[in-house]
Write an enzyme that holds these catalytic residues in place. Structure first.
Site, PDB file in Angstrom:
ATOM      1  N   ASP A 195      -1.010  -1.858   4.366  1.00 49.29           N
ATOM      2  CA  ASP A 195      -2.222  -1.756   3.617  1.00 49.29           C
ATOM      3  C   ASP A 195      -3.413  -1.708   4.681  1.00 49.29           C
ATOM      4  O   ASP A 195      -3.069  -1.835   5.792  1.00 49.29           O
ATOM      5  CB  ASP A 195      -2.330  -3.228   2.796  1.00 49.29           C
ATOM      6  N   ARG A 254       5.022   1.967  -6.186  1.00 48.90           N
ATOM      7  CA  ARG A 254       4.866   0.955  -7.133  1.00 48.90           C
ATOM      8  C   ARG A 254       5.091   1.212  -8.475  1.00 48.90           C
ATOM      9  O   ARG A 254       5.507   0.442  -9.181  1.00 48.90           O
ATOM     10  CB  ARG A 254       3.184   0.654  -6.873  1.00 48.90           C
ATOM     11  N   ARG A 305      10.081  -6.156  -4.771  1.00 50.00           N
ATOM     12  CA  ARG A 305       8.822  -7.101  -4.731  1.00 50.00           C
ATOM     13  C   ARG A 305       9.247  -8.307  -5.644  1.00 50.00           C
ATOM     14  O   ARG A 305       8.380  -9.541  -5.489  1.00 50.00           O
ATOM     15  CB  ARG A 305       7.903  -6.134  -5.726  1.00 50.00           C
ATOM     16  N   TYR A 318     -15.175  -4.863   3.263  1.00 50.71           N
ATOM     17  CA  TYR A 318     -14.305  -5.789   3.005  1.00 50.71           C
ATOM     18  C   TYR A 318     -14.614  -7.173   3.764  1.00 50.71           C
ATOM     19  O   TYR A 318     -14.692  -8.075   3.328  1.00 50.71           O
ATOM     20  CB  TYR A 318     -12.625  -5.666   3.286  1.00 50.71           C
ATOM     21  N   ARG A 352      -0.535   8.002  -2.732  1.00 51.04           N
ATOM     22  CA  ARG A 352      -0.579   6.666  -2.416  1.00 51.04           C
ATOM     23  C   ARG A 352      -0.036   5.833  -3.839  1.00 51.04           C
ATOM     24  O   ARG A 352      -0.455   5.965  -4.825  1.00 51.04           O
ATOM     25  CB  ARG A 352      -1.982   6.231  -2.121  1.00 51.04           C
TER      26      ARG A 352
HETATM   27  O1  CP3 Z   1       1.202   4.291  -0.914  1.00 54.13           O
HETATM   28  C1  CP3 Z   1       1.480   3.250  -0.438  1.00 54.13           C
HETATM   29  O2  CP3 Z   1       2.419   2.446  -0.957  1.00 54.13           O
HETATM   30  C2  CP3 Z   1       1.534   3.185   1.061  1.00 54.13           C
HETATM   31  C3  CP3 Z   1       0.851   1.967   1.551  1.00 54.13           C
HETATM   32  C4  CP3 Z   1      -0.601   1.644   1.077  1.00 54.13           C
HETATM   33  C5  CP3 Z   1      -0.970   0.444   0.389  1.00 54.13           C
HETATM   34  N1  CP3 Z   1      -2.333   0.284   0.523  1.00 54.13           N
HETATM   35  C6  CP3 Z   1       0.150  -0.541  -0.015  1.00 54.13           C
HETATM   36  C7  CP3 Z   1      -0.461  -1.307  -1.154  1.00 54.13           C
HETATM   37  C8  CP3 Z   1      -1.746   2.221   1.521  1.00 54.13           C
HETATM   38  C9  CP3 Z   1      -1.749   3.563   2.201  1.00 54.13           C
HETATM   39  C10 CP3 Z   1      -3.047   1.314   1.139  1.00 54.13           C
HETATM   40  C11 CP3 Z   1      -4.238   1.701   1.430  1.00 54.13           C
HETATM   41  C12 CP3 Z   1      -5.209   0.894   0.554  1.00 54.13           C
HETATM   42  N2  CP3 Z   1      -5.292  -0.569   0.372  1.00 54.13           N
HETATM   43  C13 CP3 Z   1      -6.407   1.153   0.330  1.00 54.13           C
HETATM   44  C14 CP3 Z   1      -7.225   2.608   0.610  1.00 54.13           C
HETATM   45  C15 CP3 Z   1      -6.494   3.762  -0.386  1.00 54.13           C
HETATM   46  C16 CP3 Z   1      -7.030   3.418  -1.754  1.00 54.13           C
HETATM   47  O3  CP3 Z   1      -6.237   3.490  -2.683  1.00 54.13           O
HETATM   48  O4  CP3 Z   1      -8.267   3.270  -2.101  1.00 54.13           O
HETATM   49  C17 CP3 Z   1      -7.218   0.072  -0.292  1.00 54.13           C
HETATM   50  C18 CP3 Z   1      -8.802   0.061  -0.664  1.00 54.13           C
HETATM   51  C19 CP3 Z   1      -6.455  -0.899  -0.236  1.00 54.13           C
HETATM   52  C20 CP3 Z   1      -6.709  -2.108  -0.473  1.00 54.13           C
HETATM   53  C21 CP3 Z   1      -5.818  -2.877  -1.461  1.00 54.13           C
HETATM   54  N3  CP3 Z   1      -4.423  -3.148  -1.456  1.00 54.13           N
HETATM   55  C22 CP3 Z   1      -5.981  -3.033  -3.093  1.00 54.13           C
HETATM   56  C23 CP3 Z   1      -7.320  -2.772  -3.588  1.00 54.13           C
HETATM   57  C24 CP3 Z   1      -4.760  -3.450  -3.728  1.00 54.13           C
HETATM   58  C25 CP3 Z   1      -4.676  -4.113  -4.927  1.00 54.13           C
HETATM   59  C26 CP3 Z   1      -4.376  -2.910  -5.927  1.00 54.13           C
HETATM   60  C27 CP3 Z   1      -3.784  -3.331  -7.281  1.00 54.13           C
HETATM   61  O5  CP3 Z   1      -4.029  -2.774  -8.385  1.00 54.13           O
HETATM   62  O6  CP3 Z   1      -2.820  -4.273  -7.185  1.00 54.13           O
HETATM   63  C28 CP3 Z   1      -3.726  -3.618  -2.672  1.00 54.13           C
HETATM   64  C29 CP3 Z   1      -2.411  -4.016  -2.731  1.00 54.13           C
HETATM   65  C30 CP3 Z   1      -1.226  -2.932  -2.501  1.00 54.13           C
HETATM   66  N4  CP3 Z   1      -1.302  -1.928  -1.175  1.00 54.13           N
HETATM   67  C31 CP3 Z   1      -0.386  -2.558  -3.344  1.00 54.13           C
HETATM   68  C32 CP3 Z   1       0.524  -1.687  -2.399  1.00 54.13           C
HETATM   69  C33 CP3 Z   1       1.827  -1.017  -2.659  1.00 54.13           C
HETATM   70  C34 CP3 Z   1       0.084  -3.435  -4.319  1.00 54.13           C
HETATM   71  C35 CP3 Z   1       1.062  -4.469  -3.981  1.00 54.13           C
HETATM   72  C36 CP3 Z   1       1.959  -4.913  -4.947  1.00 54.13           C
HETATM   73  O7  CP3 Z   1       1.288  -5.827  -5.689  1.00 54.13           O
HETATM   74  O8  CP3 Z   1       3.197  -4.768  -4.934  1.00 54.13           O
END
Ligand code: CP3
Length: 322
Positions: free
Chosen positions: A51, A6, A15, A128, A2
């Site tokens: 997400d 990024r 992005r 959440y 996952r």
């Molecule tokens: O791998 C992938 O890119 C597939 C898509 C995917 C994302 N989020 C994209 C994303 C998947 C499968 C998720 C799942 C997700 N999202 C979870 C469960 C899995 C895990 O890692 O625990 C959770 C808890 C989330 C909630 C979430 N979304 C958080 C906590 C964050 C911020 C994290 C951070 O450090 O910035 C996100 C944002 C997010 N989701 C990003 C991506 C690529 C970053 C967005 C960006 O700034 O470009």
């Protein structure tokens, strides 16, 4: 892996022009981003770019994705009336772009590369909704579980129902496997997992049984595995806090295991990454049903070369590839 995307410059370039949600809601962009790690790293599967928070607005819970924080909900659900106002997700009407992205992704992945659809697990999504954002101690969740259990159970029932509809739509759109992300479930004791969460996780897997392989992802779940093994997923994902041997002895030979390299290991030099990866492979010992993966998402600042070398190394040293 996952969030492998990024770490890649091609992701960051897109992005700069689009928000994460804009990319997730635009099928052509979601497909392009989902393919980036496949093309650059050579992983065996593509995970849909989206997400776990994507279905929240369709359930009547608007949110913002805050950089470095994650989903933030302006009006968290704290009482029976809040929960009664939840809508049942209608995937075709509420997020048609997800099925469209999956179909597009299926059409574009190289032969032999599978497409993984996913959703947040009922506990992680409900948390959440109640906390309003990521939490360390889950105070609001635990208060609701103990002081208003009927409302908690009602919330979980509704979230599970929406999740089932969402995952069914993804299977129908061609996902080759479905992964349920229970990132926060490690915050619970086994007895609370059994009482407040397990019936709903089981309901989701039960409803999806017979469609495509089901993966149950969690972190910090070492003490929950004896319960999770009965939840109905064919694959359990474990993190690095438990040794793979130990996880296998708890889960038994009939479940597949995904994991469990510490994503933090990838911040080290290649030699250290390779040694840790070899330790995972040795612990798996060529057992059928090991899916090599990280125990959680790729950390920001990870060197993409380490990721690409890791994939090549596992392909070379791992026992089998279908
Ligand atoms: O791998 C992938 O890119 C597939 C898509 C995917 C994302 N989020 C994209 C994303 C998947 C499968 C998720 C799942 C997700 N999202 C979870 C469960 C899995 C895990 O890692 O625990 C959770 C808890 C989330 C909630 C979430 N979304 C958080 C906590 C964050 C911020 C994290 C951070 O450090 O910035 C996100 C944002 C997010 N989701 C990003 C991506 C690529 C970053 C967005 C960006 O700034 O470009």
């Amino acid at each position: 892996m996952r969030q492998a995307g990024r770490a890649l410059p091609e992701y960051r370039a897109l992005r700069e022009r689009h928000s994460m949600l804009e990319m997730a809601r635009t099928p052509e962009l979601a497909v392009a981003v989902s393919l980036q790690p496949v093309r650059r790293l050579g992983v065996d599967a593509a995970i849909l770019f989206s997400d776990i928070s994507t279905p929240l607005p369709g359930m009547g819970v608007p949110f913002d994705l805050v950089e470095g924080v994650g989903p933030v909900i302006a009006h968290p659900l704290r009482n029976a009336a809040d929960v009664a106002a939840l809508r049942l997700l209608e995937p075709a009407a509420d997020l048609p772009y997800v099925a469209e992205a999956l179909r597009g992704l299926k059409a574009e992945v190289p032969p032999g590369v599978d497409v993984i659809g996913f959703a947040g697990a009922p506990f992680t999504l409900a948390s959440y909704m109640v906390e309003g954002r990521g939490s360390r101690d889950f105070a609001h969740v635990k208060r609701m579980m103990l002081s208003d259990p009927d409302t908690w159970h009602q919330l979980m029932r509704r979230v599970a129902e929406s999740t089932i509809a969402y995952l069914r739509a993804q299977a129908a759109a061609g996902a080759d496997a479905l992964q349920l992300f229970d990132s926060w479930v490690g915050a619970l004791s086994p007895r609370d997992y059994a009482e407040f969460v397990q019936p709903y996780t089981q309901a989701v897997f039960q409803a999806l049984k017979g469609t495509v392989p089901l993966i149950h992802f969690g972190t910090g779940t070492a003490t929950l595995l004896p319960l999770m093994r009965r939840d109905g997923a064919e694959v359990i994902s474990v993190d690095w806090r438990i040794n793979l041997n130990e996880a296998w002895s708890v889960l038994g030979p009939n479940l597949a295991i995904q994991g469990n390299l510490d994503p933090g290991a990838l911040l080290g030099p290649w030699a250290a990454v390779r040694d840790r990866a070899d330790e995972v492979l040795r612990a798996a010992a060529g057992r059928p049903g090991h899916i090599f993966n990280l125990g959680h998402g790729v950390l920001p600042g990870t060197d993409p070369d380490n990721l690409a070398r890791l994939v090549a190394h596992v392909h070379e040293k791992g026992a089998t590839r279908p």
